[in-house]
Design a protein around this motif. Sequence first.
Motif, PDB file in Angstrom:
ATOM      1  N   ASP A   1       0.856  -1.186   0.000  1.00 49.32           N
ATOM      2  CA  ASP A   1       0.000   0.000   0.000  1.00 49.32           C
ATOM      3  C   ASP A   1       0.891   1.235   0.000  1.00 49.32           C
ATOM      4  N   SER A   2       0.951   1.913  -1.125  1.00 50.36           N
ATOM      5  CA  SER A   2       1.839   3.081  -1.242  1.00 50.36           C
ATOM      6  C   SER A   2       1.383   4.250  -0.386  1.00 50.36           C
ATOM      7  N   ARG A   3       0.151   4.168   0.147  1.00 51.58           N
ATOM      8  CA  ARG A   3      -0.339   5.262   1.009  1.00 51.58           C
ATOM      9  C   ARG A   3       0.075   5.072   2.463  1.00 51.58           C
ATOM     10  N   SER A   4       0.633   3.900   2.756  1.00 51.99           N
ATOM     11  CA  SER A   4       1.016   3.604   4.139  1.00 51.99           C
ATOM     12  C   SER A   4       2.508   3.861   4.335  1.00 51.99           C
ATOM     13  N   PRO A   5       2.889   4.876   5.144  1.00 52.99           N
ATOM     14  CA  PRO A   5       4.319   5.145   5.396  1.00 52.99           C
ATOM     15  C   PRO A   5       5.046   3.924   5.959  1.00 52.99           C
ATOM     16  N   GLU A   6       4.351   3.138   6.805  1.00 49.73           N
ATOM     17  CA  GLU A   6       4.991   1.962   7.402  1.00 49.73           C
ATOM     18  C   GLU A   6       5.300   0.916   6.330  1.00 49.73           C
TER      19      GLU A   6
END
Length: 497
Positions: free
Chosen positions: A75-80
Amino acid sequence: MDTLFLDGQRAVTAARQQNMVKLLNGHFSVKQICYHVDSIKLGVELETLFYIPVDQVYDFFYRTKWRFPRKIDFDSRSPEQVKIVNKVASQINACMRDIKAENNQMLVRIHEKNPVFISGKMLRVYLLTSIRTTVMQYASRDVAKAFERLGCEVYLDIEKDERESLNDNHILQSIYSFNPHIVININNPNHYFNLHPDVYNVVWYQDPTPDIRSGKPLPWRKRDLVFSAYPAFDELIRATGAPVVERQDMCVDLACFRNTTPRDARHKVVFIGSSYHHFLHAHPVEERIFHLLRDMFEQGEPIPDTLIQDLARQTGIPYIQINQYIFTCVVRNRSVEWLCELAPDLAWEVEVYGRFWDRIPLVAPYYRGELHHGEAVATVYNQARYALSPHQRLIKSQRLVEITACGAFPVVNDDRLYTEPPHWEDKILFYRTRDELWECLHREPQHDPGVIAESFSYDALARRVLDKVSADSGWMPPFQSETIGLDSERSSGLKGS
């Protein structure tokens, strides 16, 4: 694509779908491997689902024979997840870089490692093949068994299952560790191995591969033994600079292909082999060539090689494409279609096995699916009274040997005018036309065709190679070549993957 997932549940979902990945330009399809680095216990076990801890990605891919992932799902929206992806990707990139560096070192070490030939001690023989080949993997297996029966130590390098893909690192490590005296290659000289000059490198061409079709020079070695299965390949190989090209006909495992069925119990006519129509590209020029050759074949007219050469010059279609694919399609497909046209009026059942025949309406009613090489093919030939061998420019073929070894009557396209002997006229039924094919299926050869198979064993090939090595190197086996034991019941203990 084979994928590494950050989310374990997404990996499970993909693995359950059993998506297929196409390999080797789409010729083979295998199940997608779904790796994941999710530490949460999923409670699911699937053959293509595999967990790798994040900090062990490098170590796993450095040693595994499984295919590398070509995609990372995150998920490219998740920084982690982005942070984890960067860590995983850097490990995979470092692994690939280090493997390449090790390969370069291994090539030098292989070239420097002398196998040492000791008279009275049998030799080590290495073979590389792949489960993603059809004929070649079985030929390699049979060659390996033959050398083992002669007392050699044999290493057959092949994937254990479809998840594996032997990369250069695994192959080079195997060669270095095994230190072979002889390397056997089918359809590839594998000069990349950078073998020690004392190693004998046997190259057996069974198909017109790109390296000989290109006409470009190849770096042939002094101890390369180059064999050609068919006359059509001889000049192609010589054009690459090979100093000596010798004939080595296709072989058959006579322990597998043998006559087990009385002729009175046989009530079938069979053909085993793929349709060649998929090699045609719907190109207008190719279609004109196809129809010209087909019309001549229908009339039983001889088709000389000079005509194929003229067509290549006039149209710009490569000679090898016309001769090996278009011409083959004409002879094979039309012969099988003739057989199916005749089927309703024959006293025998007609069965066709192989790939792609289900797409030809005339043949489809008689299509019985694909067969695994070996016992399955031998079983069908042992049910057949007649078996079709529709080749152009070829009488002696692996198909002919397998047919005759199993006791069926061989029905062969009559191209004796342009093929090298022997022709076994009194042991083969020849046809040129549909009517002649009908006649063949209502008579028998003058003499038993079974004797044809006797000189085409893999054991004879293995003895031939050992005799050449002995004559050239001075190495002597612990017993005379002609008395080497050929106990086919000996258990197989091949080393390898």
